[in-house]
Design a protein around this motif. Structure first.
Motif, short mmCIF file in Angstrom:
data_model
loop_
_atom_site.label_atom_id
_atom_site.label_comp_id
_atom_site.label_asym_id
_atom_site.label_seq_id
_atom_site.Cartn_x
_atom_site.Cartn_y
_atom_site.Cartn_z
N VAL A 154 0.82 -1.21 0.00
CA VAL A 154 0.00 0.00 0.00
C VAL A 154 0.86 1.26 0.00
N LEU A 155 1.93 1.25 0.80
CA LEU A 155 2.72 2.47 0.98
C LEU A 155 3.37 2.95 -0.31
N ARG A 156 3.62 2.02 -1.26
CA ARG A 156 4.28 2.45 -2.50
C ARG A 156 3.38 3.35 -3.33
N HIS A 157 2.09 3.40 -3.00
CA HIS A 157 1.19 4.31 -3.72
C HIS A 157 1.29 5.74 -3.22
N LEU A 158 1.98 5.94 -2.10
CA LEU A 158 2.16 7.31 -1.62
C LEU A 158 3.21 8.00 -2.47
N PRO A 159 2.98 9.25 -2.82
CA PRO A 159 3.99 9.96 -3.61
C PRO A 159 5.25 10.16 -2.78
N ALA A 160 6.42 10.08 -3.44
CA ALA A 160 7.68 10.33 -2.74
C ALA A 160 7.72 11.79 -2.31
N VAL A 161 8.27 12.02 -1.11
CA VAL A 161 8.30 13.37 -0.57
C VAL A 161 9.66 14.00 -0.85
N VAL A 162 9.64 15.17 -1.46
CA VAL A 162 10.89 15.92 -1.67
C VAL A 162 10.68 17.30 -1.08
N ASP A 163 11.21 17.50 0.12
CA ASP A 163 11.05 18.79 0.80
C ASP A 163 12.18 18.89 1.81
N VAL A 164 12.96 19.95 1.73
CA VAL A 164 14.13 20.05 2.61
C VAL A 164 13.78 20.06 4.08
N ASN A 165 12.55 20.46 4.42
CA ASN A 165 12.17 20.52 5.83
C ASN A 165 11.77 19.16 6.40
N VAL A 166 11.53 18.18 5.53
CA VAL A 166 11.14 16.86 6.01
C VAL A 166 12.39 16.07 6.37
N LEU A 167 12.61 15.84 7.65
CA LEU A 167 13.79 15.11 8.10
C LEU A 167 13.54 13.61 8.13
N VAL A 168 12.31 13.21 8.47
CA VAL A 168 11.95 11.79 8.50
C VAL A 168 10.55 11.62 7.92
N ALA A 195 6.88 11.08 11.98
CA ALA A 195 7.37 12.01 10.97
C ALA A 195 8.05 13.17 11.69
N VAL A 196 9.11 13.71 11.08
CA VAL A 196 9.82 14.85 11.68
C VAL A 196 9.95 15.95 10.64
N TYR A 197 9.51 17.14 11.03
CA TYR A 197 9.49 18.29 10.13
C TYR A 197 10.25 19.45 10.77
N GLN A 198 11.30 19.88 10.11
CA GLN A 198 12.17 20.91 10.69
C GLN A 198 11.54 22.30 10.56
N LEU A 199 11.55 23.04 11.69
CA LEU A 199 11.00 24.40 11.71
C LEU A 199 12.11 25.45 11.67
N SER A 200 13.22 25.16 12.37
CA SER A 200 14.35 26.09 12.42
C SER A 200 15.60 25.26 12.70
N ALA A 201 16.76 25.92 12.83
CA ALA A 201 18.01 25.19 13.00
C ALA A 201 17.98 24.28 14.23
N ASP A 202 17.26 24.69 15.27
CA ASP A 202 17.29 23.89 16.50
C ASP A 202 15.92 23.33 16.90
N ARG A 203 14.94 23.42 16.02
CA ARG A 203 13.63 22.88 16.38
C ARG A 203 13.01 22.11 15.22
N ALA A 204 12.41 20.95 15.57
CA ALA A 204 11.65 20.19 14.59
C ALA A 204 10.41 19.63 15.27
N LEU A 205 9.32 19.54 14.49
CA LEU A 205 8.09 18.93 14.99
C LEU A 205 8.16 17.42 14.78
N VAL A 206 7.62 16.68 15.76
CA VAL A 206 7.48 15.22 15.65
C VAL A 206 5.99 14.93 15.66
N ALA A 207 5.47 14.18 14.71
CA ALA A 207 4.04 13.88 14.67
C ALA A 207 3.81 12.39 14.49
#
Ligand code: CO
Ligand code: CO
Length: 378
Positions: free
Chosen positions: A56-70, A79-91
């Motif tokens: 199923v997961l292969r149907h998800l589009p590949a993510v290309v975004d510099v802020n996406v760390l994981v 999932a980890v999304y970078q907000l600034s040099a020293d902060r990232a959101l974890v969801a």
């Protein structure tokens, strides 16, 4: 009833946090409705299998975004999304059907399990939203209130705010949380950071899938689950703090895919192999016997079929099942450099984690997953 004094467990294994995790169930609050009888599978045992998910997961589009760390590519815990040099959101989001009959304990287990994915990234939870499926008219809303109460106990312990949620009418009860946390981008744990020679440390015993399945099948009383419930309601925050202090970079938590499934994600993402010593695995009391007696969740059976493992000949069927048992709110699996092992074990002792077992090591051979008994059989 949970009676800590009656538990036959070394005193040194009971830290302050471990004691906090105890949920007592006054007899007058026990519901006459057996929540687990409404559940088709136990806890994380209701997860779709790893193979099914791959299709199923292969149907998800590949993510290309510099802020996406994981993202989903490394099958990480959140999932980890970078907000600034020293902060990232974890969801992260996690929900499942009743795993025990006591609604307070179910809520507490679900919350500890959902929060765990933030800890498995080295993060700190900030706030949570709940997800509810409830058999309206079949199970009283008071019972759902108890579920919330159990969850709120645990989120409060984690310093995590409960800010809202979404509910639907559903023939099968379901409960879970979406948790948002934060992590320092340079200090987060990923599946992709294991190196040959790292030692593997597990912070909770295995067997929750087998024990809760035994409960569902009336093979044991809920009172036999005290140790498992204590383990499942214990937060992995102490384990994460200890790992951060010891400079660990690679971690995951053990949930529906079992020890070898989640270790398999680590070796795939890191391009390494691993060896586990079955004699060193911390197990919940009764888990081996109940596995031998057939109390095996469907998810655990699927995990065993999917596992590409080199088993030493003397590893018995019940032992193999424990190696892949679908855990709910399991411990952290940490890969630590050998020179930092003592530091990590000391920090885990101070945090009072339920276990701190050195169960194996990372090998250079990519994709190799070997289970042996004792180091002599390497
Ligand atoms: Co996880
Ligand atoms: Co999860």
């Amino acid at each position: 009833m949970v009676d800590l004094e009656g538990v036959d467990e070394p005193q040194e294994q009971r830290g302050a946090e471990w004691k906090q995790a105890v949920h007592t169930l006054p007899a007058d609050r026990m519901t006459s409705i057996r929540l687990t009888s409404l559940s088709h599978a136990a806890g994380c045992g209701c997860k779709l299998g790893s193979e099914d998910l791959g299709k199923v997961l292969r149907h998800l589009p590949a993510v290309v975004d510099v802020n996406v760390l994981v993202d989903a590519a490394t099958r990480d815990d959140a999932a980890v999304y970078q907000l600034s040099a020293d902060r990232a959101l974890v969801a992260t989001v996690d929900f499942f059907t009743p795993i025990v009959d006591d609604p307070v304990a179910w809520g507490a287990i679900t919350a500890a399990n959902a929060l765990s994915d933030v800890y498995a990234m080295g993060g700190r939870p900030l706030f949570a939203l709940n997800l509810v499926g409830w058999p309206r008219g079949k199970v009283p809303f008071e019972v759902l209130g108890e579920v919330f109460r159990g969850a709120a106990d645990v989120t409060a312990r984690a310093g995590c705010l409960m800010l809202g949620g979404h509910s639907i009418d559903d023939p099968e009860p379901k409960f879970g949380l979406c948790v948002i946390g934060e992590v320092h981008p340079d200090r987060m744990f990923t599946n992709a950071a294991a190196r040959p020679g790292d030692l593997l440390v597990l912070t909770k015993p295995l067997g929750t899938g087998i024990l809760t399945t035994a409960l569902k099948r009336d093979m044991v009383m809920e009172s036999a689950l005290d140790e498992a419930v204590r383990s499942m309601t214990a937060l992995n925050d102490g384990a994460a703090r200890a790992a951060l202090a010891a400079g660990v970079r690679c971690a995951t938590d053990i949930t529906g895919f079992g020890l070898l499934g989640h270790l398999g994600n680590i070796i795939a993402a890191s391009g390494v192999g691993a060896r586990i010593d079955s004699a060193r695995l911390p197990l919940l009391d009764g888990a081996l016997e109940l596995a031998a007696a057939g109390a095996v969740p469907g998810g655990t059976r699927r995990n065993l079929e999917a596992a590409r493992v080199e088993w030493a000949d003397d590893i018995t069927e019940p032992e193999r099942l424990l190696c892949v048992d679908a855990q709910t709110s399991g411990g952290l699996l940490l890969a630590v450099r050998p020179q930092r092992l003592a530091l990590l074990l000391d920090a885990l002792r101070v945090e009072g984690t339920a276990a701190r077992a050195v169960i194996g090591e990372i090998l250079p051979d990519a994709g190799v997953l070997r289970v042996v008994r004792g180091t002599a059989e390497q």
